[in-house]
Design an enzyme around this catalytic site. Structure first.
Site, PDB file in Angstrom:
ATOM      1  N   PRO A  37     -10.482 -22.979  -8.779  1.00 35.51           N
ATOM      2  CG  PRO A  37      -9.086 -21.538  -9.972  1.00 35.51           C
ATOM      3  CD  PRO A  37     -10.049 -22.695  -9.902  1.00 35.51           C
ATOM      4  CG  ASP A  38     -13.069 -19.029  -3.227  1.00 40.11           C
ATOM      5  OD1 ASP A  38     -13.977 -18.388  -3.736  1.00 40.11           O
ATOM      6  OD2 ASP A  38     -13.165 -19.019  -1.911  1.00 40.11           O
ATOM      7  CG  PHE A  39     -13.821 -15.592  -7.999  1.00 40.84           C
ATOM      8  CD1 PHE A  39     -13.239 -14.920  -8.955  1.00 40.84           C
ATOM      9  CD2 PHE A  39     -14.695 -16.674  -8.213  1.00 40.84           C
ATOM     10  CE1 PHE A  39     -13.592 -15.413 -10.392  1.00 40.84           C
ATOM     11  CE2 PHE A  39     -15.311 -17.004  -9.461  1.00 40.84           C
ATOM     12  CZ  PHE A  39     -14.620 -16.292 -10.511  1.00 40.84           C
ATOM     13  NE  ARG A  40     -16.326 -12.193  -2.391  1.00 44.19           N
ATOM     14  CZ  ARG A  40     -16.943 -12.575  -3.187  1.00 44.19           C
ATOM     15  NH1 ARG A  40     -16.849 -13.726  -3.639  1.00 44.19           N
ATOM     16  NH2 ARG A  40     -17.783 -11.484  -3.803  1.00 44.19           N
ATOM     17  CG  ASN A 106     -20.119 -22.999  -7.199  1.00 43.27           C
ATOM     18  OD1 ASN A 106     -20.075 -21.736  -6.692  1.00 43.27           O
ATOM     19  ND2 ASN A 106     -20.180 -23.890  -6.541  1.00 43.27           N
ATOM     20  CG  ASP A 108     -18.568 -25.736 -10.765  1.00 41.51           C
ATOM     21  OD1 ASP A 108     -19.790 -26.097 -10.592  1.00 41.51           O
ATOM     22  OD2 ASP A 108     -17.930 -25.111  -9.600  1.00 41.51           O
ATOM     23  CG  HIS A 123     -23.264 -16.007 -10.154  1.00 39.84           C
ATOM     24  ND1 HIS A 123     -22.725 -16.106  -8.839  1.00 39.84           N
ATOM     25  CD2 HIS A 123     -24.591 -14.951  -9.712  1.00 39.84           C
ATOM     26  CE1 HIS A 123     -23.011 -15.429  -8.065  1.00 39.84           C
ATOM     27  NE2 HIS A 123     -24.254 -14.463  -8.361  1.00 39.84           N
ATOM     28  CB  CYS A 156     -20.658 -13.746 -33.927  1.00 40.81           C
ATOM     29  SG  CYS A 156     -21.942 -14.635 -34.830  1.00 40.81           S
ATOM     30  CB  SER A 198     -17.880 -15.793   1.900  1.00 39.10           C
ATOM     31  OG  SER A 198     -17.871 -15.257   0.747  1.00 39.10           O
TER      32      SER A 198
HETATM   33 ZN    ZN Z   1     -23.630 -13.304 -34.360  1.00 45.59          ZN
END
Ligand code: ZN
Length: 256
Positions: A37-40, A106, A108, A123, A156, A198
């Protein structure tokens, strides 16, 4: 200039033929056909979930819970997603020596899954998570297991530190090395495909502008208009999978 679809395809192929340094710059729109799915967009993620910023994630346990809840809901979509015609065409272009790099916004990993070797991720990626204190890396499968078994504020197992996915959050600076590389590539390239973006997120959106300012030709493949359409040599308002497959078909059929 309004030229027909087929003329635009053949003109694009001529530009590919002439260029000695072609690259692609991709955004969410290239992966929507893979079910990511796209964000915007109207049915995008932001309609279903609130954005958790980097600052919130670091300081607020509730925000971390909210983020991991979203992740738990989306993780199967992430795992199930497969590259589509657009990813596959870019991989084939690279294989045939017509594409030097894919610079992507992306997270993904579908470009790599399709077979592209030179991918710059502005990103980050969702292949894993990392402890913010001791930097222990947690692969996606392990995170999936933890999401099923643990409290949602993932910690962690070694030091109890906060675990954060290796994606760039809103409010978090972009990785310097990747951004610098992308800028250098934009400086050098002769042809840039701008696909499924975009161009609203800075500084990522500056990448096509750098290419334009340095004399590169730009091919835009987007479903919608952007405010930077004027820098494009050729624009397709169409499905990236369809356009790139048509381009690849021409290239395969000719002796380049
Ligand atoms: Zn750690």
């Amino acid at each position: 200039m309004d030229i027909s679809y087929h003329k635009k395809i053949s003109k694009t192929c001529e530009l590919i033929k002439k260029s000695t340094y072609s690259v692609a710059f991709t955004g969410a729109g290239i992966s929507t056909e893979s079910g990511i799915p796209d964000f915007r967009s109207p049915n995008g993620l932001w309609q279903r979930f609130r954005i958790v910023t980097y600052q919130e994630f670091i300081i607020d346990r509730k925000a971390r819970n909210e983020f991991w809840k979203m992740k738990r809901e989306l993780i199967q979509e992430i795992i199930n997603a497969k590259p589509n015609n657009a990813h596959n065409a870019l991989a084939e272009l690279e294989k045939r020596g017509f594409l030097k790099y894919v610079i992507t916004q992306n997270i993904d990993g579908l470009h790599q899954m399709a077979g592209n070797k030179s991918v710059i991720e502005l990103h980050g990626n969702q292949r894993g998570s990392v402890c913010l204190d001791c930097e222990k890396v947690y692969p996606l499968e392990e995170v999936l297991k933890m999401l099923k078994e643990q409290e949602l504020d993932l910690r962690c197992e070694v030091c109890g530190g906060i675990i954060k996915p290796t994606i760039v959050f809103f409010g978090e600076p972009m990785p310097e090395k990747e951004l610098l590389m992308a800028q250098q590539i934009a400086n050098k390239c002769e042809l840039m495909f701008v696909i499924g973006t975009s161009l609203q997120v800075e500084p990522a959106a500056s990448i096509p502008r750098i290419a334009y300012q340095n004399g590169a030709k730009l091919i835009f493949i987007n479903k919608v208009q952007t405010e930077w359409d004027w820098i494009a040599e050729i624009i397709f308002y169409d499905s990236a999978g369809k356009v790139l497959k048509d381009i690849l078909d021409v290239i395969k059929s000719e002796k380049f």
